[in-house]
Structure formats: structure tokens, C-alpha cells
Design a protein around this motif. Structure first.
Motif, PDB file in Angstrom:
ATOM      1  N   ASP A  93      39.074  31.584  76.033  1.00 46.00           N
ATOM      2  CA  ASP A  93      37.703  31.303  76.465  1.00 46.00           C
ATOM      3  C   ASP A  93      36.652  32.033  75.647  1.00 46.00           C
ATOM      4  N   ARG A  94      36.817  33.338  75.414  1.00 49.82           N
ATOM      5  CA  ARG A  94      35.794  34.119  74.726  1.00 49.82           C
ATOM      6  C   ARG A  94      36.359  34.852  73.515  1.00 49.82           C
ATOM      7  N   ALA A  95      35.531  34.996  72.498  1.00 54.94           N
ATOM      8  CA  ALA A  95      35.929  35.682  71.267  1.00 54.94           C
ATOM      9  C   ALA A  95      35.599  37.166  71.355  1.00 54.94           C
ATOM     10  N   ILE A  96      36.068  37.925  70.366  1.00 56.53           N
ATOM     11  CA  ILE A  96      35.682  39.323  70.218  1.00 56.53           C
ATOM     12  C   ILE A  96      35.014  39.519  68.861  1.00 56.53           C
ATOM     13  N   ASP A  97      34.258  40.581  68.761  1.00 58.81           N
ATOM     14  CA  ASP A  97      33.590  40.928  67.512  1.00 58.81           C
ATOM     15  C   ASP A  97      34.378  42.046  66.856  1.00 58.81           C
ATOM     16  N   SER A  98      35.290  41.666  65.968  1.00 60.84           N
ATOM     17  CA  SER A  98      36.124  42.648  65.277  1.00 60.84           C
ATOM     18  C   SER A  98      36.374  42.202  63.851  1.00 60.84           C
ATOM     19  N   ALA A  99      36.297  43.135  62.929  1.00 62.77           N
ATOM     20  CA  ALA A  99      36.560  42.822  61.522  1.00 62.77           C
ATOM     21  C   ALA A  99      38.049  42.623  61.270  1.00 62.77           C
ATOM     22  N   ASP A 100      38.891  43.129  62.170  1.00 61.09           N
ATOM     23  CA  ASP A 100      40.342  43.063  62.002  1.00 61.09           C
ATOM     24  C   ASP A 100      40.906  41.890  62.801  1.00 61.09           C
TER      25      ASP A 100
ATOM     26  N   ALA B 164      44.425  29.855  63.815  1.00 56.50           N
ATOM     27  CA  ALA B 164      43.629  31.021  64.218  1.00 56.50           C
ATOM     28  C   ALA B 164      42.589  30.651  65.262  1.00 56.50           C
ATOM     29  N   ARG B 165      42.206  29.379  65.312  1.00 58.56           N
ATOM     30  CA  ARG B 165      41.186  28.911  66.254  1.00 58.56           C
ATOM     31  C   ARG B 165      41.603  27.566  66.824  1.00 58.56           C
ATOM     32  N   VAL B 166      41.651  27.483  68.139  1.00 59.35           N
ATOM     33  CA  VAL B 166      41.969  26.232  68.827  1.00 59.35           C
ATOM     34  C   VAL B 166      40.773  25.885  69.709  1.00 59.35           C
ATOM     35  N   VAL B 167      40.068  24.809  69.355  1.00 57.19           N
ATOM     36  CA  VAL B 167      38.846  24.420  70.072  1.00 57.19           C
ATOM     37  C   VAL B 167      39.166  23.337  71.090  1.00 57.19           C
ATOM     38  N   THR B 168      38.669  23.513  72.306  1.00 56.67           N
ATOM     39  CA  THR B 168      38.868  22.524  73.352  1.00 56.67           C
ATOM     40  C   THR B 168      37.876  21.366  73.186  1.00 56.67           C
ATOM     41  N   GLU B 169      38.296  20.171  73.622  1.00 60.27           N
ATOM     42  CA  GLU B 169      37.443  18.988  73.520  1.00 60.27           C
ATOM     43  C   GLU B 169      36.559  18.889  74.762  1.00 60.27           C
ATOM     44  N   GLU B 170      35.254  18.647  74.532  1.00 61.73           N
ATOM     45  CA  GLU B 170      34.312  18.631  75.643  1.00 61.73           C
ATOM     46  C   GLU B 170      33.213  17.601  75.396  1.00 61.73           C
ATOM     47  N   THR B 171      32.491  17.253  76.477  1.00 65.93           N
ATOM     48  CA  THR B 171      31.417  16.266  76.368  1.00 65.93           C
ATOM     49  C   THR B 171      30.176  16.805  77.078  1.00 65.93           C
TER      50      THR B 171
ATOM     51  N   LYS C 280      46.471  36.815  67.649  1.00 62.44           N
ATOM     52  CA  LYS C 280      47.118  35.707  66.945  1.00 62.44           C
ATOM     53  C   LYS C 280      46.249  34.459  66.869  1.00 62.44           C
ATOM     54  N   THR C 281      45.498  34.198  67.944  1.00 61.64           N
ATOM     55  CA  THR C 281      44.679  32.994  67.982  1.00 61.64           C
ATOM     56  C   THR C 281      43.617  33.130  69.059  1.00 61.64           C
ATOM     57  N   PHE C 282      42.605  32.302  68.960  1.00 63.11           N
ATOM     58  CA  PHE C 282      41.546  32.252  69.964  1.00 63.11           C
ATOM     59  C   PHE C 282      41.459  30.814  70.462  1.00 63.11           C
ATOM     60  N   LEU C 283      41.752  30.628  71.759  1.00 66.88           N
ATOM     61  CA  LEU C 283      41.697  29.327  72.408  1.00 66.88           C
ATOM     62  C   LEU C 283      40.445  29.247  73.273  1.00 66.88           C
ATOM     63  N   GLY C 284      39.577  28.293  72.983  1.00 66.97           N
ATOM     64  CA  GLY C 284      38.386  28.173  73.814  1.00 66.97           C
ATOM     65  C   GLY C 284      37.359  27.231  73.233  1.00 66.97           C
ATOM     66  N   SER C 285      36.224  27.201  73.896  1.00 65.07           N
ATOM     67  CA  SER C 285      35.142  26.296  73.539  1.00 65.07           C
ATOM     68  C   SER C 285      34.347  26.817  72.351  1.00 65.07           C
ATOM     69  N   ASP C 286      33.569  25.913  71.758  1.00 65.16           N
ATOM     70  CA  ASP C 286      32.602  26.275  70.730  1.00 65.16           C
ATOM     71  C   ASP C 286      31.268  26.475  71.445  1.00 65.16           C
TER      72      ASP C 286
END
Length: 316
Positions: free
Chosen positions: A114-121, A293-300, A126-132
Motif C-alpha cells: 500500500d505505501r512506500a518508504i523513503d530510503s536510498a537503499d 520491484a514495483r507492482v501497481v494495482t489497477e484502479e478507476t 524485495k518489492t512494493f505492492l500498491g497504488s500509484d
């Protein structure tokens, strides 16, 4: 829905495979949830719990009550318990490097949901699953630009932001501001956090109505704050959706109901049903497979007319 159904079938076939997980008991996942601040979050939690059960994943669940220190404590507990994989939806973007380094040192893969983090590393997960979230904000702004095209003169917007420092709050603001820049008459005159809660949205909107006499539009970063704003607007003797237009993000059932009634004008969807995709990713990372690395969910997005058409079949 078809893709999710296929994923669910795939999981039921492989979720209990001892050869793949290397354990007689299948995968153990530690999941650190943000909290239960909204209808969206409740639906998200249920999706994860139901999908874990269907996939044969032993889910260790914690509720951080919207406090980062509680999530960090939970993650450290999962590390001590030597779970196979850790997943969490971070309360805020920053401040995760230390605890995620501890998980990496313990060879426990981490999935952001759902949410990302702010990290240079970026090797810390492994991956971030969530919305744009930026795209969600842009959709909201694009609709307002189009809706206001025939209106002359300034349009005063008040913004109900999500939790300060949270990825959706930052990104939804960024996307919205970028979109409305196309029309110089659209101006955000007040902006304050309502912490993604209905009570917070109501309280902040009450203050906005007292301090800003001419409010044309409310942009709320989630449905719950928008619903709280409706209560404040009605208490002030105004008609939500007419006297004050309302744009929100999420599309949970309560929000969609208000949209179908014309009390909200436009909702951008943010799909909380991430459980099946999360379990699928967990199976792969535990097995050592490469994942995006990024999996974006489909939304309308929905207008009042579209809300009326789909409301009866909404899952959340």
C-alpha cells in the motif's frame, strides 16, 4: 477480477508446497498493519487475512494504531520469531532503514504493501505492492480542471490531507497540484491534515468553514475525511455536492453511497484488496524467485451515475 481469481487458484495449488517453502508448516508471514483508521484500511486488513487463510500462510498480524514505533516493535518481534517473510504498510515514509537492515541481516525478505518508504537503499525490501498515489491525485485534479472549464473567476479549494509524512498524503497532494496547475483560477486556499479519519475530516472542515467564507471545492485524500467534511458542511447549513463540491479518494462503500446520492461529486478509486497479490509475491520471494520491484494495482474513478451502477456489487 479474473486475474485475481487466477492468482487465488495458483496460490491454493502451491501455498502448502513443502518443497517450495522448505518448511513442513508452509510460510509464516509477519504483517504489521497501519491501524484501523478508515473503511479502506478495514477492507485491506480483511483481504490480507482472508488471502493468507486461503493460501495456507500462517499470518502473524499486528495493528500499529497509526504509530511508527508500534510498527517497528512489531517488525522486530517478527525478526525474533524468525518468520519467513515480513510485510507492512508503513505509517510514514521515513525512519525505516535501521529496522529493515535488521531484517535483511536476519535473511528475512520484506514486502511493502500500500505505501512506500523513503530510503536510498532499495535492497532493504524485495518489492512494493500498491497504488500509484500520484496518479490518483492527478485523476482528481484532472476531473476538477474539466469540471471547472466553463466557470469564470477564482475557485477556492480546501484540502484535507492524510497523515503527515505518509506516502499517500504526500503523493496525492503532489499529483493534484500538478493537475490543477493547468487552470490558474483553481487555488488551494487551506490545507491541513485530517489524519485519514472521519472525525479528523469533520474537525478540520469545521475550522475551514469558520476561517474561509468562500469554499467552492473540498479535496479529501480519502473517503472518510470527505464524509467527515460532509457532516461539517451540512451542520453549517450548506449542501454538499452543490454548494461545495467534494472530491475524494478510495471508493469504499460509504463513500460510494454518498457519491451515488450526489453528496460527493467524484471519487478516485484506491483498491484495498491486495491480499491475493501479496500472498502470491510472498510465495515467490520466500522461494528465492525474482519479482518486480514495483507492482501497481489497477484502479478507476467514479461519477455519481457510475456509482449508482456499481454500488450493489462493491466488495468493500
Amino acid at each position: 477480477m479474473t486475474a485475481l481469481a487466477v492468482s487465488a487458484l495458483a496460490l491454493s495449488a502451491c501455498g502448502s508446497s513443502d518443497a517450495e517453502t522448505g518448511s513442513d508448516e508452509g510460510i509464516t508471514m509477519g504483517f504489521a498493519q497501519v491501524g484501523a483508521e478508515s473503511g479502506w484500511r478495514t477492507a485491506n486488513t480483511k483481504s490480507v487475512q482472508d488471502a493468507a487463510e486461503a493460501a495456507g500462510v500462517d499470518l502473524k498480524f499486528s495493528d500499529a494504531q497509526q504509530k511508527q514505533e508500534n510498527q517497528i516493535k512489531a517488525i522486530r518481534s517478527y525478526i525474533q520469531q524468525q518468520v519467513d517473510v515480513i510485510a507492512f504498510s508503513p505509517v510514514v515514509e521515513s525512519g525505516w532503514d535501521t529496522v529493515l537492515k535488521e531484517a535483511k541481516d536476519a535473511s528475512i525478505p520484506v514486502i511493502l504493501t500500500d505505501r512506500a518508504i523513503d530510503s536510498a537503499d532499495t535492497s532493504l525490501y524485495k518489492t512494493f505492492l500498491g497504488s500509484d498515489f500520484v496518479e490518483e491525485g492527478k485523476k482528481a485534479g484532472d476531473w476538477l480542471v474539466q469540471d471547472s472549464a466553463a466557470t469564470d473567476g477564482p475557485i477556492n479549494i480546501v484540502e484535507l490531507q492524510g497523515t503527515t509524512g505518509a506516502a499517500p498524503a504526500i503523493d496525492r497532494k503532489e499529483g493534484f497540484e500538478a493537475a490543477i496547475a493547468a487552470d490558474p483560477d483553481l487555488k488551494i486556499v487551506q490545507s491541513q491534515t485530517g489524519d485519514f479519519t472521519r472525525s479528523g475530516g469533520k474537525q478540520v472542515m469545521e475550522a475551514f468553514l469558520k476561517n474561509t467564507p468562500d469554499i467552492d471545492v473540498v479535496y479529501a485524500h480519502n473517503d472518510d475525511m470527505g464524509l467527515g467534511a460532509i457532516e461539517a458542511i451540512e451542520a453549517a447549513g450548506k449542501v454538499p455536492g452543490k454548494d461545495v463540491k467534494i472530491i475524494t479518494v478510495d471508493a469504499v462503500k460509504d463513500g460510494m453511497t454518498a457519491l451515488s446520492e450526489g453528496r460527493i461529486n467524484y471519487i478516485v478509486e484506491c483498491n484495498p484488496l491486495l491480499g491475493v497479490q501479496l500472498m502470491e509475491l510472498a510465495e515467490k520471494v520466500v522461494a528465492g524467485e525474482e519479482v518486480p520491484a514495483r507492482v501497481v494495482t489497477e484502479e478507476t474513478a467514479f461519477t455519481p451515475e457510475q456509482a449508482k451502477e456499481v454500488l450493489a456489487t462493491r466488495e468493500y
